[in-house]
Write a protein that holds these residues in place. Structure first.
Motif, PDB file in Angstrom:
ATOM      1  N   TYR A 102       0.855  -1.183   0.000  1.00  0.00           N
ATOM      2  CA  TYR A 102       0.000   0.000   0.000  1.00  0.00           C
ATOM      3  C   TYR A 102       0.893   1.235   0.000  1.00  0.00           C
ATOM      4  O   TYR A 102       2.116   1.145   0.145  1.00  0.00           O
ATOM      5  CB  TYR A 102      -0.939  -0.027   1.205  1.00  0.00           C
ATOM      6  CG  TYR A 102      -1.948  -1.152   1.123  1.00  0.00           C
ATOM      7  CD1 TYR A 102      -3.218  -0.930   0.622  1.00  0.00           C
ATOM      8  CD2 TYR A 102      -1.598  -2.449   1.512  1.00  0.00           C
ATOM      9  CE1 TYR A 102      -4.138  -1.966   0.517  1.00  0.00           C
ATOM     10  CE2 TYR A 102      -2.511  -3.495   1.406  1.00  0.00           C
ATOM     11  CZ  TYR A 102      -3.777  -3.233   0.906  1.00  0.00           C
ATOM     12  OH  TYR A 102      -4.681  -4.264   0.790  1.00  0.00           O
ATOM     13  N   THR A 103       0.264   2.396  -0.154  1.00  0.00           N
ATOM     14  CA  THR A 103       1.037   3.624  -0.354  1.00  0.00           C
ATOM     15  C   THR A 103       2.126   3.815   0.696  1.00  0.00           C
ATOM     16  O   THR A 103       3.287   4.093   0.374  1.00  0.00           O
ATOM     17  CB  THR A 103       0.094   4.841  -0.360  1.00  0.00           C
ATOM     18  OG1 THR A 103      -0.817   4.722  -1.465  1.00  0.00           O
ATOM     19  CG2 THR A 103       0.861   6.139  -0.491  1.00  0.00           C
ATOM     20  N   GLU A 118      -6.919   1.640   6.095  1.00  0.00           N
ATOM     21  CA  GLU A 118      -5.733   2.431   5.763  1.00  0.00           C
ATOM     22  C   GLU A 118      -6.089   3.903   5.893  1.00  0.00           C
ATOM     23  O   GLU A 118      -6.950   4.411   5.180  1.00  0.00           O
ATOM     24  CB  GLU A 118      -5.298   2.122   4.326  1.00  0.00           C
ATOM     25  CG  GLU A 118      -4.129   2.976   3.840  1.00  0.00           C
ATOM     26  CD  GLU A 118      -4.056   3.021   2.319  1.00  0.00           C
ATOM     27  OE1 GLU A 118      -2.936   3.138   1.800  1.00  0.00           O
ATOM     28  OE2 GLU A 118      -5.110   2.958   1.657  1.00  0.00           O
ATOM     29  N   SER A 145      -3.131   7.519  -1.519  1.00  0.00           N
ATOM     30  CA  SER A 145      -4.287   6.657  -1.293  1.00  0.00           C
ATOM     31  C   SER A 145      -5.522   7.473  -1.634  1.00  0.00           C
ATOM     32  O   SER A 145      -6.167   8.068  -0.770  1.00  0.00           O
ATOM     33  CB  SER A 145      -4.318   6.167   0.156  1.00  0.00           C
ATOM     34  OG  SER A 145      -5.403   5.282   0.353  1.00  0.00           O
ATOM     35  N   ARG A 202      -2.951   0.808  -4.551  1.00  0.00           N
ATOM     36  CA  ARG A 202      -4.199   0.195  -4.078  1.00  0.00           C
ATOM     37  C   ARG A 202      -4.607   0.940  -2.815  1.00  0.00           C
ATOM     38  O   ARG A 202      -3.806   1.666  -2.228  1.00  0.00           O
ATOM     39  CB  ARG A 202      -4.031  -1.302  -3.792  1.00  0.00           C
ATOM     40  CG  ARG A 202      -2.990  -1.654  -2.754  1.00  0.00           C
ATOM     41  CD  ARG A 202      -3.029  -3.123  -2.383  1.00  0.00           C
ATOM     42  NE  ARG A 202      -2.970  -4.023  -3.505  1.00  0.00           N
ATOM     43  CZ  ARG A 202      -1.834  -4.418  -4.111  1.00  0.00           C
ATOM     44  NH1 ARG A 202      -0.660  -3.945  -3.686  1.00  0.00           N
ATOM     45  NH2 ARG A 202      -1.868  -5.272  -5.112  1.00  0.00           N
ATOM     46  N   GLY A 215      -6.547   0.698   1.032  1.00  0.00           N
ATOM     47  CA  GLY A 215      -7.046  -0.135   2.111  1.00  0.00           C
ATOM     48  C   GLY A 215      -8.362   0.401   2.639  1.00  0.00           C
ATOM     49  O   GLY A 215      -8.529   0.624   3.833  1.00  0.00           O
TER      50      GLY A 215
END
Length: 392
Positions: free
Chosen positions: A25-26, A179, A198, A226, A228
């Motif tokens: 993820y980021t 996230e 994100s 992507r 979360g």
């Protein structure tokens, strides 16, 4: 993969990474950028006030603090409001509790937080509007009412055998994506800005970074590997954090990371819009609605964000699945000193539908009829039209 009911099952392309923990993820990407600086905000002490002065001396002396981002560092437009440009990046007048005023960049997140805690803020409090009822009393609105009408509701109400009136209030809702809001930005080899964010809306994030830095959009690239979770909470509100990271990278020529803690994310970001409605409904002995007059009020928070289309959707969905032969519906967006409320799954639809469901429940109880029977009697029939002109 396998077969189920004659269909071939295909695994989601990221499924293995998600369940194994290998999906990135980021914020996971920050480790790829040596020398990354970490950002933390200095926040407003109350819901509404004026910044009189900021003292950075102690913060800049804090070990590990690199610099502090202020309005003086903005080469372009210091605003991240998507449509009305009504969200100053470094506000001199703060409009909700804990609104970011400036951002401290540190060699570590801990250093940035310590530095932010040592910034001296002198402010003057102003009266705050904290509820929809207060906003109505003070006529604190974002513009004129939005209206939808069909037929003559006033006349139909006057002729109705039965009438009820009432109010209903519903609160907001936290997105609570797993996230939190975060972004990572750096200056690339062409002299432009690249960012991982994100975000549900990379092109809008690109536009706002370009606006803040005074760059053409082709010099700004935004990627979302992507997310979360988001649920609407990262449609418009991801851009601020990416703009801060990009501005920090532009000033320092080093990668800059912004990641909100859970507590900070919940304090700074918008929610589902709280709504308040007043209504008057006319109906017959069998519970058929003959007329409805409704006034909807939403809590938009301190800036407009997406409150107009959310209110529009609430007015469109005011019928839910029921025929309203005469309707007068208005919507007003309240300006309050709270977080700027934003998109959330349903996007105003659930709020509008709850109003009509509550009305039908009250009609059924007033006639001592089963609520499901009253609802069924008011269902749309094939060939009828909605109050916005769609044929069923």
């Amino acid at each position: 993969m396998g077969n189920f009911g004659g269909s071939r099952l295909i695994a989601h392309e990221s499924a293995r990474g998600h369940v194994s923990g290998f999906a990135l993820y980021t914020d996971d990407l920050a480790a790829r950028f040596p020398g990354t600086l970490h950002a933390w905000p200095v926040v407003a002490p109350s819901a509404h006030g004026i910044v009189l002065s900021l003292d950075f001396g102690a913060a800049l002396a804090e070990p590990g603090v690199s610099t502090i981002l202020t309005a003086d560092d903005v080469p372009g437009e210091g605003n991240c409001g998507a449509s009305r440009h009504d969200e100053p990046l470094f506000p001199s007048e703060f409009r909700y509790h804990q609104q970011p005023l400036v951002w401290v960049l540190g060699e570590t997140l801990d250093a940035a937080r310590r530095g932010a805690a040592r910034v001296g803020v002198v402010s003057e409090s102003r009266p705050a509007v904290l509820t929809i009822e207060q906003a109505i009393a003070r006529e604190s609105f974002f513009g004129p009412p939005i209206s939808l009408r069909r037929g003559n509701a006033a006349s139909a109400l006057a002729c109705s055998p039965h009438r009820i009136d009432g109010e209903i209030a519903m609160g907001g809702q936290e997105h609570f994506y797993l996230e939190t809001q975060n972004a990572l930005a750096w200056v690339d080899e062409t002299g432009g800005i690249r960012a991982h964010s994100s975000t549900q809306h990379p092109s809008e994030t690109q536009e706002i970074i370009a606006r803040v830095l005074g760059l053409p959009r082709h010099m700004v690239g935004v990627e979302c590997l992507r997310m979360g979770g988001a649920f609407g909470g990262k449609e418009s509100q991801a851009s601020l954090w990416a703009a801060v990271a990009a501005l920090g990278a532009w000033k320092t020529k080093r990668p800059v990371r912004v990641r909100l803690s859970r507590a900070l994310d919940m304090a700074l970001t918008g929610k589902r819009h709280p709504f308040f409605a007043r209504f008057e409904a006319g109906f017959d002995d069998d519970g058929h609605i003959l007329a409805l007059r409704a006034a909807l009020y939403s809590d938009g928070g301190w800036s407009l964000d997406l409150s107009e289309p959310v209110m529009g959707r609430a007015l469109f969905h005011l019928d839910n699945c029921y025929f309203l032969p005469a309707l007068e519906a208005t919507g007003l967006i309240c300006r309050t000193n709270k977080t700027s409320q934003t998109a959330f799954r349903g996007f105003g639809g659930p709020q509008g539908m709850l109003v009509i469901e509550d009305i039908l429940d009250r009609i059924a109880r007033s006639l001592s009829l089963p609520t499901d029977q009253v609802r069924e009697r008011n269902f749309y029939r094939e060939g009828q039209t909605t109050h916005y002109g769609q044929t069923v």
